[in-house]
Design an enzyme around this catalytic site. Sequence first.
Site, mmCIF file in Angstrom:
data_model
loop_
_atom_site.group_PDB
_atom_site.id
_atom_site.type_symbol
_atom_site.label_atom_id
_atom_site.label_comp_id
_atom_site.label_asym_id
_atom_site.label_seq_id
_atom_site.Cartn_x
_atom_site.Cartn_y
_atom_site.Cartn_z
ATOM 1 N N TYR A 109 29.889 -11.441 2.171
ATOM 2 C CA TYR A 109 29.551 -10.407 1.190
ATOM 3 C C TYR A 109 29.703 -9.050 1.861
ATOM 4 C CZ TYR A 109 27.125 -7.254 -1.875
ATOM 5 O OH TYR A 109 26.843 -6.188 -2.696
ATOM 6 N N GLU A 197 32.350 -3.073 -3.820
ATOM 7 C CA GLU A 197 31.816 -4.385 -3.468
ATOM 8 C C GLU A 197 32.956 -5.391 -3.376
ATOM 9 O OE1 GLU A 197 27.934 -6.579 -5.074
ATOM 10 O OE2 GLU A 197 29.662 -7.034 -6.326
#
Length: 392
Positions: A109, A197
Amino acid sequence: MDIHEHQAKDILAKFGVPVPKGDVAFTPEQASFFARQVGDGSCVVKAQIYSGGRGEAGGVKVCNNETEVREFAGSLLGTNLITKQTDANGKRIDRLWIEEVSDIDRELYLGFVLDRKTERIMIVASGHGGMEIEDLAEEDPDSLIRMIIDPAVGLAEYQARELAFKLGLQGTQIGEMVTVLTACYRAYRDLDAMMVEINPLVVRSDGSMVALDAKMSFDQNALFRRSEIAALRDPGQEDPRESFAADHGLAYVGLDGDIGCIINGAGLAMATMDMIQLSGGEPANFLDIGGGASPERVCQAFRTVLSDANVSVILVNIFAGINRCDWIANGVVQAYKEVGIELPVIVRLSGTNVEAGQKIITDSGLPIISANTLAEAANAAVSARPKSIAAE
Ligand code: GDP
Ligand code: MN
């Protein structure tokens, strides 16, 4: 402002982030055309909507051949995808992203956000990718690594390497991670982003790294100087009431109540919403018509508020500084003629040209309820609601 995954991938790739090869498709034929280009026809078909959680909701599928691609594309296009992040109606799928398949070894992530406490860009990373950040923060908070970037120095290479080590990356992956981090930071900074992101950022089985998903959102207030970003806006993904309002220079946020609000100034709008609640009512919306509102803009404000079927009464509350009460009053009268208002309207005017404004309202002979203070206006709005709603 949000953009689509494929647009974010395009942007990040230009800054140096490795992304899988892919193409946008608006029809099943375009989707299968891309599948034909990639050898055996196997590829990932991904719904392009302004929401995450598409995988879980059935909006992402690894297809094995061209036929599967065409069929899955056909089953998605034109439908609404409901994810954990959308409302109950979901978001309409008008376009797909068709991408070469990646053989996944590890999912990481990676996020860049604005940390309001330190007033700096912060990197959030985890070796445990693929999950939404909210779930990650709940289920595996210890895996989260946070790093603040000093704006005077920018992202230092030693910081990027340190982060790569903390994620357990090895060998050539360290250099690749430094490239990805530097590219994301530059994209964020140079384009006035609010969020970047990559989830998941994957290590493929051949050891190479690639952004499998990408999300970017941008600072609304900087769009005037980022015309290339502003041009990416897809109104089809926005709340139609909010995009209608934005097109007419109104700041509008839809809410759940039934008292429609037309107010100037965000602060007064918030105060009015509080007063409505104190009087026992619920606001249907936040709406700031802004300074120097012309009668036309007032009409558009009425149209926007009335596009919400739950609205049972409209409260206009103006403290005119840059605005002028007579313009607002003319706008209200014009709205009665042009928009066809059948609901009770309460108007409270104060400030510049207030006498002229009130005279216009009185002389119009329209059934407008006038109020002098904010409290009076809020009470009047609550009392003017139809009995059936008030009883709820
Ligand atoms: P999101 O659910 O909206 O965040 O969409 P993602 O783009 O993150 O895709 C959801 C999931 O699909 C990913 O977490 C992967 O597990 C899976 N996925 C996407 N592309 C590929 C691929 O090329 N290969 C494999 N094996 N899985 C993929
Ligand atoms: Mn994702």
